[in-house]
Design a protein around this motif. Structure first.
Motif, short mmCIF file in Angstrom:
data_model
loop_
_atom_site.label_atom_id
_atom_site.label_comp_id
_atom_site.label_asym_id
_atom_site.label_seq_id
_atom_site.Cartn_x
_atom_site.Cartn_y
_atom_site.Cartn_z
N GLU A 28 2.24 0.92 -5.15
CA GLU A 28 3.54 1.49 -5.64
C GLU A 28 3.13 3.03 -5.63
OE1 GLU A 28 6.25 3.38 -7.78
OE2 GLU A 28 4.24 3.22 -8.66
N GLN A 29 4.49 3.99 -4.94
CA GLN A 29 4.03 5.19 -4.84
C GLN A 29 3.57 5.99 -6.18
OE1 GLN A 29 7.73 7.03 -3.47
NE2 GLN A 29 8.75 6.96 -5.37
N ASP A 30 3.96 5.63 -7.27
CA ASP A 30 3.71 6.62 -8.52
C ASP A 30 2.14 5.93 -9.28
OD1 ASP A 30 5.83 8.18 -8.16
OD2 ASP A 30 7.09 6.78 -9.33
N ARG A 31 1.58 4.94 -8.52
CA ARG A 31 0.31 4.55 -9.05
C ARG A 31 -0.68 5.45 -9.15
NH1 ARG A 31 -2.27 -1.48 -8.07
NH2 ARG A 31 -4.11 -0.91 -8.67
N GLU A 32 -1.25 5.66 -10.21
CA GLU A 32 -2.39 6.72 -10.10
C GLU A 32 -3.57 6.21 -9.30
OE1 GLU A 32 -2.90 9.97 -11.25
OE2 GLU A 32 -0.57 9.84 -11.74
N VAL A 33 -4.41 6.63 -8.43
CA VAL A 33 -5.37 6.38 -7.82
C VAL A 33 -6.86 6.92 -8.09
CG1 VAL A 33 -6.28 6.00 -5.53
CG2 VAL A 33 -3.91 5.70 -5.96
N ASP A 34 -7.79 6.52 -8.32
CA ASP A 34 -9.27 6.96 -8.59
C ASP A 34 -10.15 6.04 -7.41
OD1 ASP A 34 -11.94 6.61 -9.10
OD2 ASP A 34 -11.39 7.37 -11.27
N LEU A 35 -10.49 6.73 -6.43
CA LEU A 35 -11.06 5.84 -5.35
C LEU A 35 -12.26 5.12 -5.72
CD1 LEU A 35 -11.19 8.13 -2.20
CD2 LEU A 35 -9.49 6.16 -2.72
N LYS A 36 -13.16 5.49 -6.74
CA LYS A 36 -14.20 4.89 -7.48
C LYS A 36 -13.65 3.61 -8.06
CE LYS A 36 -18.65 5.29 -9.51
NZ LYS A 36 -19.52 6.36 -10.05
N ALA A 37 -12.81 3.61 -8.80
CA ALA A 37 -12.14 2.59 -9.59
C ALA A 37 -11.45 1.59 -8.63
CB ALA A 37 -11.45 3.01 -10.61
N LEU A 38 -10.88 2.02 -7.67
CA LEU A 38 -10.16 1.28 -6.50
C LEU A 38 -11.21 0.46 -5.87
CD1 LEU A 38 -7.72 0.51 -5.24
CD2 LEU A 38 -7.89 2.45 -3.54
N GLY A 39 -12.31 1.15 -5.50
CA GLY A 39 -13.33 0.25 -4.85
C GLY A 39 -13.86 -0.62 -5.70
N ALA A 40 -14.18 -0.51 -6.96
CA ALA A 40 -14.69 -1.34 -7.89
C ALA A 40 -13.71 -2.66 -8.10
CB ALA A 40 -14.85 -0.80 -9.27
N GLN A 41 -12.53 -2.37 -7.88
CA GLN A 41 -11.37 -3.55 -8.06
C GLN A 41 -11.46 -4.36 -6.63
OE1 GLN A 41 -7.59 -2.21 -8.79
NE2 GLN A 41 -6.88 -4.29 -9.01
N GLY A 72 -5.60 -7.10 14.52
CA GLY A 72 -6.46 -7.31 15.62
C GLY A 72 -7.84 -6.64 15.75
N THR A 73 -7.77 -5.31 14.82
CA THR A 73 -8.99 -4.51 14.80
C THR A 73 -9.98 -4.74 13.77
OG1 THR A 73 -7.82 -2.64 13.80
CG2 THR A 73 -8.00 -2.56 16.23
N GLY A 74 -9.54 -5.74 12.65
CA GLY A 74 -10.76 -6.09 11.73
C GLY A 74 -10.11 -5.45 10.28
N VAL A 75 -9.04 -4.36 10.41
CA VAL A 75 -8.59 -4.03 9.04
C VAL A 75 -8.39 -4.79 8.15
CG1 VAL A 75 -6.97 -2.13 8.16
CG2 VAL A 75 -7.86 -1.91 10.43
N GLN A 76 -8.83 -4.81 6.69
CA GLN A 76 -8.51 -5.60 5.61
C GLN A 76 -7.38 -4.89 4.75
OE1 GLN A 76 -9.64 -8.80 4.27
NE2 GLN A 76 -7.95 -8.12 3.08
N LEU A 77 -6.19 -5.71 4.58
CA LEU A 77 -5.03 -5.03 3.96
C LEU A 77 -5.30 -5.53 2.43
CD1 LEU A 77 -2.14 -4.12 4.10
CD2 LEU A 77 -1.41 -6.23 4.49
N TRP A 78 -5.03 -4.48 1.60
CA TRP A 78 -4.86 -4.67 0.14
C TRP A 78 -3.50 -4.17 -0.14
CZ3 TRP A 78 -9.25 -6.30 -2.33
CH2 TRP A 78 -10.42 -6.23 -1.47
N MET A 79 -2.78 -4.92 -1.17
CA MET A 79 -1.44 -4.64 -1.53
C MET A 79 -1.20 -4.69 -2.93
SD MET A 79 0.91 -5.97 1.57
CE MET A 79 2.44 -5.68 1.01
N ASP A 80 -0.71 -3.62 -3.40
CA ASP A 80 -0.08 -3.83 -4.89
C ASP A 80 0.66 -4.78 -5.34
OD1 ASP A 80 0.95 -2.89 -7.43
OD2 ASP A 80 0.48 -1.11 -6.83
N ALA A 81 0.12 -5.58 -6.18
CA ALA A 81 0.82 -6.99 -6.57
C ALA A 81 2.31 -6.75 -7.08
CB ALA A 81 0.24 -7.80 -7.75
N ALA A 82 2.83 -5.45 -7.49
CA ALA A 82 4.02 -5.08 -7.62
C ALA A 82 4.81 -5.17 -6.29
CB ALA A 82 4.16 -3.28 -7.92
N VAL A 83 4.37 -5.40 -5.20
CA VAL A 83 5.40 -5.60 -4.04
C VAL A 83 6.04 -6.84 -4.12
CG1 VAL A 83 5.17 -5.78 -1.60
CG2 VAL A 83 4.12 -3.85 -2.71
#
Length: 178
Positions: free
Chosen positions: A79-92, A127-138
């Motif tokens: 979601e566009q206004d969700r705060e992002v901390d890459l370290k915390a996101l990586g842990a999640q 087709g190139t192996g990208v893993q998709l992660w989506m906000d549950a709010a979607v």
């Protein structure tokens, strides 16, 4: 200069027009909006509620092409206004060492230029192996606003239709809770 607008869509692996035709052929209903190029969330906010309708039930997203320490590619849709901390996101996500992928890798793995990344980029990324992660709010939205491979167009698509498209391309979604 080649940019992420529809003027240069024919230089992409899948053009925006071709993607929209695929979506129509799959029976996916969507609303298409054309607007000024949007490169950032701040840019996007200038057209929300105007060229791109706003309001309850509509979710605007931001998208990150990231690589982890093991050089795996990830597309993260939040979601566009969700705060992002890459370290915390990586842990999640259960991965370490997240960093932004380069423009060259973005084109190689998702087939788009900076500013046009969206879940619809998985037409190439699955087709190139990208893993998709989506906000549950979607999942809770009536419509998701996403760029159709260029940044001067936005589509409003129902989450279920988006999930069906992604599944058809072979993309698996990992859901991120807030």
């Amino acid at each position: 200069m080649v940019d992420a607008t529809s003027a240069f869509q024919d230089s992409l692996p899948v053009s925006s027009d071709d993607l929209l035709a695929q979506m129509r052929a799959a029976g996916v209903e969507f609303e298409l909006y054309e607007h000024i190029p949007l490169r950032t969330v701040e840019d996007a906010k200038t057209v929300q509620g105007g060229a791109v309708p706003g309001g309850p039930g509509r979710i605007d997203i931001k998208n990150f092409y990231l690589r982890d320490r093991k050089k795996r590619n990830h597309l993260v849709v939040l979601e566009q206004d969700r705060e992002v901390d890459l370290k915390a996101l990586g842990a999640q996500m259960g991965v370490a060492g997240l960093s932004f992928g380069s423009a060259d890798r973005l084109m190689e793995f998702l087939g788009v230029r900076p500013g046009a990344v969206s879940p619809l980029s998985m037409v190439n990324g699955a087709g190139t192996g990208v893993q998709l992660w989506m906000d549950a709010a979607v999942k809770a939205a009536d419509f998701v606003h996403a760029h159709p491979l260029v940044n001067d167009r936005t589509v409003a698509i129902r989450p279920g239709d988006l999930e069906s498209l992604l599944a058809g391309w072979g993309a698996d979604i990992s859901w991120l809770e807030p």
